[in-house]
Design a protein around this motif. Sequence first.
Motif, PDB file in Angstrom:
ATOM      1  N   ILE A 225       0.848  -1.197   0.000  1.00 14.30           N
ATOM      2  CA  ILE A 225       0.000   0.000   0.000  1.00 14.30           C
ATOM      3  C   ILE A 225       0.887   1.253   0.000  1.00 14.30           C
ATOM      4  O   ILE A 225       1.816   1.377   0.812  1.00 14.30           O
ATOM      5  CB  ILE A 225      -0.911   0.026   1.251  1.00 14.30           C
ATOM      6  N   ILE A 226       0.593   2.157  -0.926  1.00  9.74           N
ATOM      7  CA  ILE A 226       1.266   3.469  -0.976  1.00  9.74           C
ATOM      8  C   ILE A 226       0.218   4.527  -0.700  1.00  9.74           C
ATOM      9  O   ILE A 226      -0.761   4.663  -1.444  1.00  9.74           O
ATOM     10  CB  ILE A 226       1.920   3.710  -2.351  1.00  9.74           C
ATOM     11  N   TYR A 249      10.839   1.493   2.643  1.00  7.08           N
ATOM     12  CA  TYR A 249      11.179   2.842   2.207  1.00  7.08           C
ATOM     13  C   TYR A 249      11.573   2.815   0.739  1.00  7.08           C
ATOM     14  O   TYR A 249      12.416   2.028   0.310  1.00  7.08           O
ATOM     15  CB  TYR A 249      12.315   3.407   3.062  1.00  7.08           C
ATOM     16  N   GLY A 250      10.908   3.672  -0.027  1.00  4.36           N
ATOM     17  CA  GLY A 250      11.182   3.729  -1.455  1.00  4.36           C
ATOM     18  C   GLY A 250      11.235   5.159  -1.957  1.00  4.36           C
ATOM     19  O   GLY A 250      11.055   6.121  -1.205  1.00  4.36           O
ATOM     20  N   GLU A 251      11.469   5.270  -3.258  1.00  5.38           N
ATOM     21  CA  GLU A 251      11.579   6.586  -3.890  1.00  5.38           C
ATOM     22  C   GLU A 251      10.971   6.516  -5.280  1.00  5.38           C
ATOM     23  O   GLU A 251      11.246   5.590  -6.039  1.00  5.38           O
ATOM     24  CB  GLU A 251      13.043   7.012  -3.978  1.00  5.38           C
ATOM     25  N   GLY A 252      10.098   7.466  -5.596  1.00  5.76           N
ATOM     26  CA  GLY A 252       9.505   7.528  -6.923  1.00  5.76           C
ATOM     27  C   GLY A 252      10.551   7.862  -7.968  1.00  5.76           C
ATOM     28  O   GLY A 252      11.329   8.809  -7.775  1.00  5.76           O
ATOM     29  N   TRP A 253      10.593   7.109  -9.060  1.00  8.51           N
ATOM     30  CA  TRP A 253      11.628   7.325 -10.069  1.00  8.51           C
ATOM     31  C   TRP A 253      11.464   8.686 -10.759  1.00  8.51           C
ATOM     32  O   TRP A 253      12.440   9.401 -10.964  1.00  8.51           O
ATOM     33  CB  TRP A 253      11.553   6.209 -11.099  1.00  8.51           C
ATOM     34  N   ARG A 259       8.985   7.863  -0.282  1.00 12.41           N
ATOM     35  CA  ARG A 259       7.689   7.316   0.096  1.00 12.41           C
ATOM     36  C   ARG A 259       7.858   6.132   1.040  1.00 12.41           C
ATOM     37  O   ARG A 259       8.898   5.466   1.039  1.00 12.41           O
ATOM     38  CB  ARG A 259       6.912   6.867  -1.134  1.00 12.41           C
ATOM     39  N   GLN A 260       6.820   5.926   1.830  1.00 13.03           N
ATOM     40  CA  GLN A 260       6.773   4.759   2.714  1.00 13.03           C
ATOM     41  C   GLN A 260       5.701   3.792   2.180  1.00 13.03           C
ATOM     42  O   GLN A 260       4.573   4.202   1.939  1.00 13.03           O
ATOM     43  CB  GLN A 260       6.446   5.154   4.152  1.00 13.03           C
ATOM     44  N   LEU A 261       6.076   2.546   2.025  1.00 11.09           N
ATOM     45  CA  LEU A 261       5.165   1.515   1.542  1.00 11.09           C
ATOM     46  C   LEU A 261       4.818   0.587   2.695  1.00 11.09           C
ATOM     47  O   LEU A 261       5.698   0.221   3.501  1.00 11.09           O
ATOM     48  CB  LEU A 261       5.793   0.696   0.403  1.00 11.09           C
ATOM     49  N   LEU A 262       3.571   0.198   2.769  1.00 13.70           N
ATOM     50  CA  LEU A 262       3.138  -0.745   3.800  1.00 13.70           C
ATOM     51  C   LEU A 262       3.066  -2.144   3.204  1.00 13.70           C
ATOM     52  O   LEU A 262       2.429  -2.352   2.162  1.00 13.70           O
ATOM     53  CB  LEU A 262       1.761  -0.348   4.357  1.00 13.70           C
ATOM     54  N   LEU A 263       3.704  -3.072   3.865  1.00 11.62           N
ATOM     55  CA  LEU A 263       3.641  -4.478   3.457  1.00 11.62           C
ATOM     56  C   LEU A 263       2.832  -5.232   4.504  1.00 11.62           C
ATOM     57  O   LEU A 263       3.183  -5.251   5.679  1.00 11.62           O
ATOM     58  CB  LEU A 263       5.049  -5.073   3.360  1.00 11.62           C
ATOM     59  N   ILE A 264       1.730  -5.843   4.066  1.00 13.42           N
ATOM     60  CA  ILE A 264       0.816  -6.524   4.992  1.00 13.42           C
ATOM     61  C   ILE A 264       0.510  -7.917   4.468  1.00 13.42           C
ATOM     62  O   ILE A 264       0.160  -8.088   3.294  1.00 13.42           O
ATOM     63  CB  ILE A 264      -0.504  -5.735   5.152  1.00 13.42           C
ATOM     64  N   MET A 265       0.617  -8.922   5.334  1.00 16.19           N
ATOM     65  CA  MET A 265       0.210 -10.283   5.015  1.00 16.19           C
ATOM     66  C   MET A 265      -1.096 -10.569   5.760  1.00 16.19           C
ATOM     67  O   MET A 265      -1.214 -10.288   6.950  1.00 16.19           O
ATOM     68  CB  MET A 265       1.273 -11.302   5.443  1.00 16.19           C
ATOM     69  N   ALA A 266      -2.080 -11.123   5.059  1.00 17.11           N
ATOM     70  CA  ALA A 266      -3.384 -11.378   5.679  1.00 17.11           C
ATOM     71  C   ALA A 266      -4.018 -12.605   5.048  1.00 17.11           C
ATOM     72  O   ALA A 266      -3.605 -13.062   3.970  1.00 17.11           O
ATOM     73  CB  ALA A 266      -4.303 -10.170   5.516  1.00 17.11           C
TER      74      ALA A 266
END
Length: 306
Positions: A225-226, A249-253, A259-266
């Motif tokens: 999720i961004i 933690y990422g960066e738009g090219w 940007r911070q991305l959320l990684l979720i397992m469900a």
Amino acid sequence: MNALIKKICGDISPWRLTKDYAQMTLGLIIYALGYSCFLLPYQIISGGVSGVATFVFYATGLHANYTYFFINIFLLLLAMRIMGWRFFLRTIYGIVLASLLIGVFQGLLTQIGPDGKETLKCILGEQKFMATVLGGLMEGLGLAIVFMSGGSTGGTDIIASCVNKFWNISLGRMLLFLDIFIISSGYLLSHSIELTVFGFVTMFISNNFLDYVINGARQSVQFIIISKEHERIAQLVGDQMGRGVTILYGEGWYSKEKRQLLLIMAKKYESRRLFRLIQETDPNAFVSMSNVEGVFGEGFDKIKKG
């Protein structure tokens, strides 16, 4: 005494234990109904110990529940040291209740013919194929419910559960090879290609439906999720869903924006709830969802010994 109870029950709460046994009971009722009402009266040997019980019943007249009980007890004693006390008690419960249910349902369908011999009433008339389908579906569903509660109906299920404890092998696949041998042996009794084919159809339906139900309940998904509201979303996921969130933690090219991305397992069944939570928090969020082959660890499946 307390040490013995703790050894048997582990850290499972009384509520969870009651829920598991209630779930097992429901699965056993469905399984026994499918076998006793749709397979046994039509002489369809479906595999496993129930298939052996059908074979013995039509060969000797011994009621299926007795054969089912004694073979299962023998196999359970062999597997007791491997599976431990908790599995032993749940399987004893499964064997005893399944045997009783099969005996009750068979008794309800038993009728005495003019020659004094016992016969079983075929509730679907001459619809053998329909009996095959319904019996296979009910057996598969019943077994899946029992397995998901941590129990077993005994027999070849004990062998499958022993192997599944140490290796990530499909339960349905483990039962396949034993079922093929048992169903093929049924031809020696009936000398009917039709009944033998129906037995294999039942095996196919039961084993595949078993895997479908179990894998469907365990299937997991991965969310990336961004969002500008990532902190709020992460907080709500933890508070309302009880799921962990990892921040990447990422960066738009193009924009060079950090940007911070959320990684979720469900679990897959939690997807709709998570989407609703995201929609209410940030309708403009960018969301990627993908199915994953397996998730192991806290809150998901346990890693098994290889």
